[in-house]
Scaffold this motif. Structure first.
Motif, PDB file in Angstrom:
ATOM      1  N   LYS A 303      24.461  23.036  34.972  1.00 32.56           N
ATOM      2  CA  LYS A 303      23.586  22.183  33.707  1.00 32.56           C
ATOM      3  C   LYS A 303      24.071  21.941  32.574  1.00 32.56           C
ATOM      4  O   LYS A 303      23.550  21.434  31.474  1.00 32.56           O
ATOM      5  N   ILE A 304      25.321  22.643  32.114  1.00 30.65           N
ATOM      6  CA  ILE A 304      26.158  22.421  31.002  1.00 30.65           C
ATOM      7  C   ILE A 304      26.642  21.005  30.754  1.00 30.65           C
ATOM      8  O   ILE A 304      27.123  20.403  31.676  1.00 30.65           O
ATOM      9  N   ARG A 305      26.166  20.458  29.542  1.00 34.83           N
ATOM     10  CA  ARG A 305      26.479  19.092  29.221  1.00 34.83           C
ATOM     11  C   ARG A 305      27.618  19.105  28.345  1.00 34.83           C
ATOM     12  O   ARG A 305      27.930  19.877  27.795  1.00 34.83           O
ATOM     13  N   LYS A 306      28.182  17.947  28.372  1.00 32.15           N
ATOM     14  CA  LYS A 306      29.276  17.437  27.178  1.00 32.15           C
ATOM     15  C   LYS A 306      29.103  16.415  26.540  1.00 32.15           C
ATOM     16  O   LYS A 306      28.389  15.561  26.908  1.00 32.15           O
ATOM     17  N   GLU A 307      29.674  16.491  25.104  1.00 33.55           N
ATOM     18  CA  GLU A 307      29.236  15.058  24.373  1.00 33.55           C
ATOM     19  C   GLU A 307      30.361  15.215  23.200  1.00 33.55           C
ATOM     20  O   GLU A 307      30.603  16.272  22.574  1.00 33.55           O
ATOM     21  N   LYS A 308      30.933  14.134  23.024  1.00 34.26           N
ATOM     22  CA  LYS A 308      32.066  14.174  21.833  1.00 34.26           C
ATOM     23  C   LYS A 308      31.454  13.741  20.409  1.00 34.26           C
ATOM     24  O   LYS A 308      30.465  12.798  20.420  1.00 34.26           O
ATOM     25  N   LEU A 309      31.685  14.682  19.561  1.00 33.05           N
ATOM     26  CA  LEU A 309      31.155  14.485  18.301  1.00 33.05           C
ATOM     27  C   LEU A 309      32.037  13.553  17.452  1.00 33.05           C
ATOM     28  O   LEU A 309      33.286  13.637  17.485  1.00 33.05           O
ATOM     29  N   PRO A 310      31.440  12.805  16.639  1.00 34.11           N
ATOM     30  CA  PRO A 310      32.207  11.602  15.912  1.00 34.11           C
ATOM     31  C   PRO A 310      32.847  12.075  14.581  1.00 34.11           C
ATOM     32  O   PRO A 310      32.512  11.516  13.511  1.00 34.11           O
ATOM     33  N   PHE A 311      33.972  12.958  14.915  1.00 34.74           N
ATOM     34  CA  PHE A 311      34.739  13.545  13.828  1.00 34.74           C
ATOM     35  C   PHE A 311      35.521  12.274  13.315  1.00 34.74           C
ATOM     36  O   PHE A 311      35.701  11.482  13.967  1.00 34.74           O
ATOM     37  N   VAL A 312      36.023  12.298  11.961  1.00 35.96           N
ATOM     38  CA  VAL A 312      36.673  11.128  11.447  1.00 35.96           C
ATOM     39  C   VAL A 312      38.248  11.130  12.276  1.00 35.96           C
ATOM     40  O   VAL A 312      38.688  10.165  12.946  1.00 35.96           O
ATOM     41  N   GLU A 313      38.928  12.211  12.612  1.00 40.25           N
ATOM     42  CA  GLU A 313      40.131  12.021  13.006  1.00 40.25           C
ATOM     43  C   GLU A 313      39.834  12.655  14.566  1.00 40.25           C
ATOM     44  O   GLU A 313      40.334  13.635  15.128  1.00 40.25           O
ATOM     45  N   THR A 314      39.087  11.634  15.316  1.00 37.11           N
ATOM     46  CA  THR A 314      38.873  11.920  16.564  1.00 37.11           C
ATOM     47  C   THR A 314      39.743  11.903  17.878  1.00 37.11           C
ATOM     48  O   THR A 314      39.774  12.525  18.927  1.00 37.11           O
ATOM     49  N   ASP A 315      41.257  11.693  17.355  1.00 32.59           N
ATOM     50  CA  ASP A 315      42.467  11.385  18.051  1.00 32.59           C
ATOM     51  C   ASP A 315      42.864  12.917  18.544  1.00 32.59           C
ATOM     52  O   ASP A 315      43.578  13.206  19.334  1.00 32.59           O
ATOM     53  N   THR A 316      42.675  13.478  17.484  1.00 37.31           N
ATOM     54  CA  THR A 316      43.253  15.094  17.461  1.00 37.31           C
ATOM     55  C   THR A 316      42.287  16.209  17.552  1.00 37.31           C
ATOM     56  O   THR A 316      42.750  17.301  17.762  1.00 37.31           O
ATOM     57  N   ALA A 317      41.126  15.616  16.726  1.00 37.27           N
ATOM     58  CA  ALA A 317      40.260  17.018  16.720  1.00 37.27           C
ATOM     59  C   ALA A 317      39.689  17.409  17.817  1.00 37.27           C
ATOM     60  O   ALA A 317      39.475  16.611  18.854  1.00 37.27           O
ATOM     61  N   LYS A 318      39.319  18.898  17.907  1.00 36.77           N
ATOM     62  CA  LYS A 318      38.441  19.262  19.166  1.00 36.77           C
ATOM     63  C   LYS A 318      37.273  19.332  18.919  1.00 36.77           C
ATOM     64  O   LYS A 318      36.495  19.921  18.153  1.00 36.77           O
ATOM     65  N   ASN A 319      36.639  18.008  19.504  1.00 35.37           N
ATOM     66  CA  ASN A 319      35.212  17.589  19.146  1.00 35.37           C
ATOM     67  C   ASN A 319      34.270  17.587  20.319  1.00 35.37           C
ATOM     68  O   ASN A 319      33.448  16.925  20.182  1.00 35.37           O
ATOM     69  N   VAL A 320      34.633  18.365  21.297  1.00 34.39           N
ATOM     70  CA  VAL A 320      33.789  18.158  22.723  1.00 34.39           C
ATOM     71  C   VAL A 320      32.727  19.273  22.300  1.00 34.39           C
ATOM     72  O   VAL A 320      32.994  20.518  22.340  1.00 34.39           O
ATOM     73  N   ALA A 321      31.491  19.011  22.522  1.00 32.80           N
ATOM     74  CA  ALA A 321      30.476  19.968  22.365  1.00 32.80           C
ATOM     75  C   ALA A 321      30.046  20.397  23.703  1.00 32.80           C
ATOM     76  O   ALA A 321      29.369  19.334  24.596  1.00 32.80           O
ATOM     77  N   LEU A 322      29.740  21.551  24.005  1.00 30.15           N
ATOM     78  CA  LEU A 322      29.222  21.970  25.265  1.00 30.15           C
ATOM     79  C   LEU A 322      27.844  22.423  24.918  1.00 30.15           C
ATOM     80  O   LEU A 322      27.864  23.424  24.153  1.00 30.15           O
ATOM     81  N   TYR A 323      26.778  22.005  25.731  1.00 25.00           N
ATOM     82  CA  TYR A 323      25.552  22.238  25.364  1.00 25.00           C
ATOM     83  C   TYR A 323      24.783  22.398  26.473  1.00 25.00           C
ATOM     84  O   TYR A 323      24.687  21.808  27.763  1.00 25.00           O
ATOM     85  N   MET A 324      23.524  23.504  26.270  1.00 26.52           N
ATOM     86  CA  MET A 324      22.240  23.488  27.307  1.00 26.52           C
ATOM     87  C   MET A 324      20.931  23.240  26.630  1.00 26.52           C
ATOM     88  O   MET A 324      20.912  23.809  25.099  1.00 26.52           O
ATOM     89  N   LEU A 325      20.041  22.751  27.068  1.00 28.89           N
ATOM     90  CA  LEU A 325      18.618  22.600  26.487  1.00 28.89           C
ATOM     91  C   LEU A 325      17.984  23.619  27.157  1.00 28.89           C
ATOM     92  O   LEU A 325      18.282  24.164  28.317  1.00 28.89           O
ATOM     93  N   LYS A 326      16.665  23.881  26.444  1.00 28.28           N
ATOM     94  CA  LYS A 326      15.821  24.784  27.051  1.00 28.28           C
ATOM     95  C   LYS A 326      15.274  24.580  28.302  1.00 28.28           C
ATOM     96  O   LYS A 326      15.252  25.347  29.363  1.00 28.28           O
ATOM     97  N   ASP A 327      15.065  23.320  28.815  1.00 23.27           N
ATOM     98  CA  ASP A 327      14.573  22.694  30.060  1.00 23.27           C
ATOM     99  C   ASP A 327      15.738  23.248  31.064  1.00 23.27           C
ATOM    100  O   ASP A 327      15.321  23.207  32.224  1.00 23.27           O
ATOM    101  N   ASP A 328      16.933  23.120  30.429  1.00 24.53           N
ATOM    102  CA  ASP A 328      18.056  23.221  31.726  1.00 24.53           C
ATOM    103  C   ASP A 328      17.935  24.581  32.407  1.00 24.53           C
ATOM    104  O   ASP A 328      18.380  24.922  33.435  1.00 24.53           O
ATOM    105  N   TYR A 329      17.123  25.445  31.797  1.00 24.64           N
ATOM    106  CA  TYR A 329      16.817  26.999  32.569  1.00 24.64           C
ATOM    107  C   TYR A 329      15.916  27.088  33.549  1.00 24.64           C
ATOM    108  O   TYR A 329      15.672  27.871  34.227  1.00 24.64           O
ATOM    109  N   LEU A 330      15.044  25.824  33.589  1.00 21.01           N
ATOM    110  CA  LEU A 330      13.709  25.930  34.390  1.00 21.01           C
ATOM    111  C   LEU A 330      14.149  25.788  35.807  1.00 21.01           C
ATOM    112  O   LEU A 330      15.270  25.086  36.180  1.00 21.01           O
TER     113      LEU A 330
END
Length: 330
Positions: A303-330
């Motif tokens: 259930k781990i999700r991925k989303e790119k964060l809109p950093f200014v220098e998106t070509d080189t920045a490590k901007n991928v967030a890995l995250y889970m929500l409370k409901d993902d544990y249900l």
């Protein structure tokens, strides 16, 4: 065996005592700011890497509104200087606690706030998005003022609490023993935690380095360190969200801790450190690249999700967030 600990989050929040004092000034009779004031068209302020923390803050509030209420507790892993926790606490009223072996240093952030408060017209210009002079902190200034009062009085801008601790396999394993009651015969959970905590404090006692290399002019930050074993354990038993922004060596353990405690998390991985983690394997090969690290970490839970964060220098920045929500544990 259950520990005799009070998990009342409200009482915990009330124990956070303000330690810094900044005069917030707002003249309700002043003229509207003059947006025609000349500014440097060549300014690179809007391209600053310092903006990343504000992009992450926006993502957190969009994704975890219920976990960022005033009675909630956030663990800011490898928070370094502590800017995210300082902003969450003073701008948003969130009880964010830093977990980092280094001593946080809010000197630069407090200096920026003071400058913006002393120069309201400049703050108004910097608050405008899309300009090369844009500064996210300036945009948040009205919220900070509203959160602390608008009179010419002393507002309680306080440093967040912090734990000088390594978020690593030892911490995760200790929490696992407590949760699963995997303690040796004759020992209860509190003894297991106290032994871990004592060893960890000895481990970091010789490290007196402030993040950024410069100690604050006052010792107020040190007064916010959580040193009591009971209070430290209470933090982990009271968490609503775990955040790790470029937590380096603590990346994997941050996710492991969140999965173990079944707590929502958001981690933005950065460096891989293949030589320090030679046992990380993906499809029979050692994990060596950032992309491989992301894939390796995502394999820990379906259930781990991925989303790119809109950093200014998106070509080189490590901007991928890995995250889970409370409901993902249900």
């Amino acid at each position: 065996m259950d520990l005799p600990i009070d998990n009342d989050k409200q009482s915990m929040a009330e124990s956070q005592r303000p330690t810094q004092c900044v005069v917030i000034k707002k003249n309700v009779n002043s003229a509207p700011p003059d947006y025609t004031i000349p500014f440097n068209d060549n300014s690179t302020r809007a391209q600053s890497k310092k903006h990343r923390i504000y992009v992450l803050r926006d993502f957190l509030f969009r994704t975890y509104p219920s976990s960022l209420a005033r009675d909630c507790t956030v663990l800011d892993v490898a928070g370094g200087r502590g800017d995210l926790s300082w902003i969450l606490r003073n701008v948003d009223g969130v009880n964010s606690i830093i977990a980092d072996p280094r001593i946080p240093n809010h000197r630069r952030l407090v200096k920026s706030v003071n400058f913006l408060l002393d120069h309201p017209e400049e703050a108004a210009i910097r608050s405008v998005e899309g300009l090369p002079t844009h500064q996210p902190l300036a945009k948040l200034l009205p919220r900070l003022i509203a959160n602390h009062g608008t009179s010419d009085a002393c507002a309680d801008l306080s440093s967040p609490k912090y734990l000088r601790i390594h978020v690593d396999d030892a911490l995760v394993e200790t929490q696992r023993k407590i949760l699963l009651v995997l303690t040796p015969p004759g020992k209860d959970d509190s003894i297991v935690w106290d032994e871990y905590w004592g060893g960890e404090q000895c481990r970091i006692e010789s490290n007196k380095i402030y993040y950024g290399g410069t100690a604050p002019k006052t010792t107020s930050t040190e007064n916010n360190q959580i040193t009591d074993s009971r209070l430290a354990l209470e933090v982990f038993q009271s968490l609503d969200l775990i955040v790790g922004f470029h937590p380096d060596q603590a990346t994997e353990s941050t996710i492991d801790l969140a999965l173990l405690l079944k707590i929502p998390f958001c981690v933005v991985p950065c460096c891989v450190f293949p030589s320090e983690f030679p046992t990380r394997n993906l499809n029979g090969k050692r994990v060596r690249t950032h992309g491989e690290l992301l894939e390796y970490l995502c394999a820990k839970h379906d259930k781990i999700r991925k989303e790119k964060l809109p950093f200014v220098e998106t070509d080189t920045a490590k901007n991928v967030a890995l995250y889970m929500l409370k409901d993902d544990y249900l």
